[in-house]
Design a protein around this motif. Structure first.
Motif: not given
Length: 108
Positions: A53-56, A59-61, A64
């Motif tokens: 779930q980290v990309m939602s 911490r998503a940025c 990346e």
């Protein structure tokens, strides 16, 4: 993805800043390891479910940015060492396919 174009862009970026002296194989390998560790730190202590779930999340940025840093240092390293990244990745995938056949099948 045009790997050669990215390599050229990164080489030009380094030359324009007089960073070539620092972009030795040793330094680039170390920097690559540091950036991979920074990526790993984001996932430290997360459950497997949370990691998916980290990309939602917030911490998503960060993920990346760290992925980009890893790729940038890897591209600089293969450029400095003259490694054909597409060739070696294709060869490794082929070797892995032989070494690790799908479950239930025997190696060919």
């Amino acid at each position: 993805m045009d790997i050669d174009d990215w390599r050229r862009q990164l080489r030009t970026f380094a030359v324009q800043r007089h960073w070539e002296q620092f972009h030795t194989p040793k330094n680039l390998a170390m920097a690559l390891s540091v950036e991979a560790s920074e990526l790993q730190e984001i996932f430290q202590w997360l459950t497997p479910e949370q990691s998916f779930q980290v990309m939602s999340g917030q911490r998503a940025c960060d993920v990346e940015d760290e992925v980009a840093d890893v790729m940038i240092y890897l591209l600089r390293l293969v450029d400095i060492l003259g490694i054909d990244l597409e060739r070696v990745v294709a060869a490794k995938i082929s070797r892995n396919a032989s070494r690790f056949p799908p479950r239930g099948l025997s190696p060919s």
